[in-house]
Each structure stands twice: as structure tokens, then as C-alpha cells.
Design an enzyme around this catalytic site. Structure first.
Site, PDB file in Angstrom:
ATOM      1  N   LYS A 195       0.829  -1.220   0.000  1.00 39.21           N
ATOM      2  CA  LYS A 195       0.000   0.000   0.000  1.00 39.21           C
ATOM      3  C   LYS A 195       0.851   1.253   0.000  1.00 39.21           C
ATOM      4  CE  LYS A 195      -4.472  -1.669   1.115  1.00 39.21           C
ATOM      5  NZ  LYS A 195      -5.700  -1.648   1.859  1.00 39.21           N
TER       6      LYS A 195
ATOM      7  N   LYS B 206      -3.441  -9.939  -6.268  1.00 35.52           N
ATOM      8  CA  LYS B 206      -4.715 -10.195  -5.583  1.00 35.52           C
ATOM      9  C   LYS B 206      -5.833  -9.317  -6.168  1.00 35.52           C
ATOM     10  CE  LYS B 206      -5.906  -8.296  -1.658  1.00 35.52           C
ATOM     11  NZ  LYS B 206      -6.446  -7.902  -0.351  1.00 35.52           N
TER      12      LYS B 206
ATOM     13  N   LYS C 233     -10.716  -4.662  -3.994  1.00 33.85           N
ATOM     14  CA  LYS C 233     -11.865  -3.801  -4.290  1.00 33.85           C
ATOM     15  C   LYS C 233     -11.440  -2.396  -4.695  1.00 33.85           C
ATOM     16  CE  LYS C 233     -13.240  -3.919   0.429  1.00 33.85           C
ATOM     17  NZ  LYS C 233     -12.034  -3.799   1.209  1.00 33.85           N
TER      18      LYS C 233
HETATM   19  N1  AQP Z   1      -8.789 -11.358  -3.440  1.00 38.18           N
HETATM   20  C1  AQP Z   1      -9.175 -11.897  -2.284  1.00 38.18           C
HETATM   21  N2  AQP Z   1      -9.317 -13.228  -2.158  1.00 38.18           N
HETATM   22  C2  AQP Z   1      -9.720 -13.781  -0.980  1.00 38.18           C
HETATM   23  N3  AQP Z   1     -10.008 -13.048   0.122  1.00 38.18           N
HETATM   24  C3  AQP Z   1      -9.878 -11.702   0.038  1.00 38.18           C
HETATM   25  N4  AQP Z   1     -10.088 -10.702   0.910  1.00 38.18           N
HETATM   26  C4  AQP Z   1      -9.801  -9.525   0.335  1.00 38.18           C
HETATM   27  N5  AQP Z   1      -9.429  -9.718  -0.941  1.00 38.18           N
HETATM   28  C5  AQP Z   1      -9.456 -11.049  -1.150  1.00 38.18           C
HETATM   29  C6  AQP Z   1     -10.553 -10.917   2.286  1.00 38.18           C
HETATM   30  O1  AQP Z   1     -11.666 -10.053   2.490  1.00 38.18           O
HETATM   31  C7  AQP Z   1     -11.695  -9.657   3.854  1.00 38.18           C
HETATM   32  C8  AQP Z   1     -11.911  -8.191   3.958  1.00 38.18           C
HETATM   33  O2  AQP Z   1     -10.801  -7.516   3.408  1.00 38.18           O
HETATM   34  P1  AQP Z   1     -10.583  -6.003   3.803  1.00 38.18           P
HETATM   35  O3  AQP Z   1     -11.701  -5.194   3.309  1.00 38.18           O
HETATM   36  O4  AQP Z   1     -10.355  -5.893   5.256  1.00 38.18           O
HETATM   37  O5  AQP Z   1      -9.242  -5.548   3.141  1.00 38.18           O
HETATM   38  P2  AQP Z   1      -8.272  -6.179   2.135  1.00 38.18           P
HETATM   39  O6  AQP Z   1      -7.831  -7.529   2.572  1.00 38.18           O
HETATM   40  O7  AQP Z   1      -7.192  -5.165   1.906  1.00 38.18           O
HETATM   41  O8  AQP Z   1      -9.215  -6.329   0.858  1.00 38.18           O
HETATM   42  P3  AQP Z   1      -9.189  -5.539  -0.485  1.00 38.18           P
HETATM   43  O9  AQP Z   1     -10.381  -5.932  -1.279  1.00 38.18           O
HETATM   44  O10 AQP Z   1      -7.846  -5.723  -1.131  1.00 38.18           O
HETATM   45  O11 AQP Z   1      -9.377  -4.051  -0.002  1.00 38.18           O
HETATM   46  P4  AQP Z   1      -8.547  -2.769  -0.395  1.00 38.18           P
HETATM   47  O12 AQP Z   1      -8.534  -2.732  -1.898  1.00 38.18           O
HETATM   48  O13 AQP Z   1      -9.286  -1.627   0.216  1.00 38.18           O
HETATM   49  O14 AQP Z   1      -7.186  -2.954   0.201  1.00 38.18           O
HETATM   50  C9  AQP Z   1     -10.383 -10.122   4.490  1.00 38.18           C
HETATM   51  O15 AQP Z   1     -10.625 -11.294   5.247  1.00 38.18           O
HETATM   52  C10 AQP Z   1      -9.522 -10.446   3.304  1.00 38.18           C
HETATM   53  O16 AQP Z   1      -8.587 -11.479   3.575  1.00 38.18           O
END
Ligand code: AQP
Length: 333
Positions: free
Chosen positions: A115, A197, A200
Site C-alpha cells: 500500500k 490479488k 476492491k
Molecule cells: N482477493 C481476495 N481473495 C480472498 N479473500 C480476500 N479478501 C480480500 N481480498 C481477497 C478478504 O476479504 C476480507 C476483507 O478484506 P478487507 O476489506 O479488510 O481488506 P483487504 O484484505 O485489503 O481487501 P481488499 O479488497 O484488497 O481491499 P482494499 O482494496 O481496500 O485494500 C479479508 O478477510 C480479506 O482477507
């Protein structure tokens, strides 16, 4: 333990429209714990502001994430559903835990590295100490299990280290939590760069399938997904795009890779991609319908948030008081 039940805690950031990665890696697995565990599922808005958010979008997505929790089967009568900023004990415990977390540990977190590379104009202290707030989220409820995607495993391991360090100085303060990572769906990859990965907050919306994408959009995104020059649907090293699509198909259908290979034997990638798009769209349809119903009743959503915040605060304050007492803070009655 709460009321003789083990405790499950997890959270999702309202930092964008939720993806099928969030769904398959986390949310859809939450409800499996509802009967046997005392469950706390949080919309972690305080985590989201480690990256700049448009305030109106953050507010709307907070309602949306709560609606999605319920649309994915979480009953607010059986689970404590709440918003992180409504329970100030999260921020208060995070401060105490900051003093039990080492700079070197935080520097090694891969999410911080990723990040800070992505947001090089805003490498703020919150981004750096994010895992400490996450440890506070978990430890406040004396959590036994944390259902998460594999990307969050490193943060849960750090949480365990922080809790163990605190317990070594002040015995019997925290339960040491275990991450629960699903066997399939643990890491859904980007449809455009399948070595990365699916996130979102990815700026390329074709890389991400959102839970709320309509059927045509879901199918179009899968049809365009990056694959390779081979034509055979098989799981193999170097076939990152196909491996990812096979994992998504396996997670939605419960089929093994071998079964999928047999099903698409002699068929081209086009047919396979369409099938992946269809199972995904079919699975999202009932979620989307329920989501729309919840979103149309803001008063109900606020009543769920309020009840959840009261329940969560009750347990959170107990742990926080224990921590403050152990640290030597004077309590006023
Ligand atoms: N690509 C993924 N595959 C499986 N699990 C995923 N998670 C996120 N992306 C994937 C799981 O979703 C839960 C919530 O995630 P989060 O919102 O706390 O943040 P994150 O892990 O940083 O998810 P994002 O989508 O990548 O968000 P941004 O883009 O804002 O950083 C967690 O249990 C995570 O493991």
C-alpha cells in the site's frame, strides 16, 4: 469464551465496492460460525481511512457493507454486526498495543509495503500501524477464531505475537486467536493481472468482479479475463489466469480441479469463461436482491448498527478495563 461459546471476529473495510474476493475469501464463510460461536462482524471504517476516502462514499459504503453482511446470510439476532468507529474501545486498545508492537515487525508487513508503494504520496502513520488496530479489533473480544482470506494471515500472526508479548508481561489478559483460512477462495486474483490479488480498490474495474455487478457485467468481465496461449483448461504452473478462473469456479461449485478439467475436456477457453461467469452471476443474484431490500430501509440498518454497537461495547469495555488496570491506569468510579 462468551456465554460458554468460543468467539469469532472478522471485519471488512468499506473502502470500495466489495469484490467476489471479499465474498469468497471472507464474508460467505462468516455465517458458518453463527451457531457454535459468539460472532462479532465489524465494518472497519477506521481502517478504511488509512487511504484517502471521499467522506460521502465512505458513509454510503458503511451502510452497504452492513447490508451485504446480512444479504450474505448474517442474522443480526445471532451475530453482533456493528461499525468500528461506533465502539471507541478499538482505538483505545490500539494505543496500548502500539506500545507492545515493534517498529521492525510493522516494517515487515507486506500489505504496508504494497500500500505504501501504491499510495506513495500518503504513507501515513495509520497505514503503518494498521495491523495494531486490527490486533485491537480481534483481542477486545477475547477472540478464538478469525475467518479471513490468506492476505490477512500475516496480520493475524502479528496479532498473536502482540497478544503473547502482552500476556508474558501481564498473564491471562488475552485469548490467542487462530486465523481460519478457507480451503478454496482464500486468494482470488485480479482478472487482468492474475499474479496480483483481486482488490476492491483496484483502479482498473475490469480486474475486479464486484458482488453488485449486474449479470451482463459479470459475464463480460470473465469473458475478457486474461488467460494464456494454451487452449486446454488445466491447472498448471505458469497458467495463472486459468488457475484463478478454476479456483473461482471450484469455490462456487464445490468441484475439484480434476472434475473441472474433465468437464471442459476438449472445450475452449471461451466456453469455460462463460461457465465461470454464469455460476458467479447465479450466486450473486440472490445476494443482490436481499441487498437492495436492506438498503431501502435506512432506519432498520441504523437500528442494527445501534444494537450491534451496544453489544460490542459491553464486551469491549470489559477487556479494555482489564488492560488499563493491568497497565496501572487509575480508574475513576
Ligand atoms: N482477493 C481476495 N481473495 C480472498 N479473500 C480476500 N479478501 C480480500 N481480498 C481477497 C478478504 O476479504 C476480507 C476483507 O478484506 P478487507 O476489506 O479488510 O481488506 P483487504 O484484505 O485489503 O481487501 P481488499 O479488497 O484488497 O481491499 P482494499 O482494496 O481496500 O485494500 C479479508 O478477510 C480479506 O482477507
Amino acid at each position: 469464551m462468551i456465554q460458554d461459546k468460543k468467539v469469532s471476529f472478522s471485519g471488512v473495510q468499506p473502502s470500495g465496492n466489495l469484490s467476489i474476493g471479499n465474498y469468497l475469501g471472507a464474508i460467505r464463510n462468516f455465517s458458518a460460525f453463527s451457531e457454535q460461536y459468539k460472532c462479532f462482524y465489524c465494518v472497519v471504517d477506521a481502517h478504511a481511512i488509512t487511504v484517502r476516502q471521499v467522506p460521502a462514499d465512505l458513509r454510503r459504503r458503511t451502510y452497504e457493507t452492513l447490508s451485504l453482511y446480512m444479504a450474505c446470510g448474517l442474522d443480526p439476532e445471532k451475530n453482533t454486526l456493528y461499525v468500528q468507529s461506533h465502539v471507541p474501545a478499538h482505538a483505545e486498545l490500539a494505543w496500548a498495543l502500539n506500545c507492545f508492537t515493534m517498529f521492525g515487525e510493522l516494517s515487515r508487513m507486506t500489505q504496508f509495503k504494497d500500500k505504501s508503494a501504491k499510495h506513495s504520496d500518503n504513507i501515513n502513520a495509520g497505514l503503518f500501524t494498521y495491523p495494531v488496530l486490527m490486533a485491537a479489533d480481534i483481542l477486545l473480544y477475547q477472540t478464538d477464531v478469525v475467518p479471513v482470506g490468506i492476505d490477512q494471515k500475516q496480520h493475524v500472526e502479528l496479532c498473536r505475537d502482540i497478544a503473547t508479548r502482552f500476556n508474558n508481561v501481564f498473564p491471562d489478559t488475552f485469548t490467542i486467536p487462530e486465523p481460519i483460512i478457507p480451503k478454496t477462495g482464500m486468494k482470488i486474483m485480479s482478472l487482468v493481472e492474475p499474479t496480483k490479488k483481486m482488490s476492491k480498490s483496484d483502479e482498473n474495474t475490469n480486474a475486479v468482479v464486484y458482488i453488485l455487478d449486474d449479470r451482463d457485467t459479470i459475464i463480460r468481465k470473465f469473458k475478457r479475463a486474461v488467460t494464456d496461449s494454451d487452449t486446454c483448461v488445466r491447472y498448471a504452473e505458469g497458467k495463472d489466469g486459468i488457475n484463478n478462473l478454476m479456483n473461482i469456479y471450484a469455490t462456487f461449485t464445490g468441484k475439484t480441479h480434476e472434475e473441472i478439467e474433465r468437464e471442459f475436456d476438449g472445450k475452449g477457453y471461451g466456453e469455460f469463461k462463460l461457465a465461470v461467469g454464469e455460476v458467479c452471476a447465479d450466486a450473486m443474484q440472490p445476494v443482490q436482491q436481499k441487498f437492495a431490500a436492506y438498503m431501502s430501509d435506512k432506519a432498520y440498518l441504523e437500528s442494527v448498527m445501534k444494537k450491534g454497537a451496544e453489544e460490542a461495547s459491553y464486551y469491549a469495555r470489559k477487556t479494555l478495563s482489564k488492560v488499563h488496570k493491568k497497565l496501572g491506569f487509575v480508574s475513576l468510579r
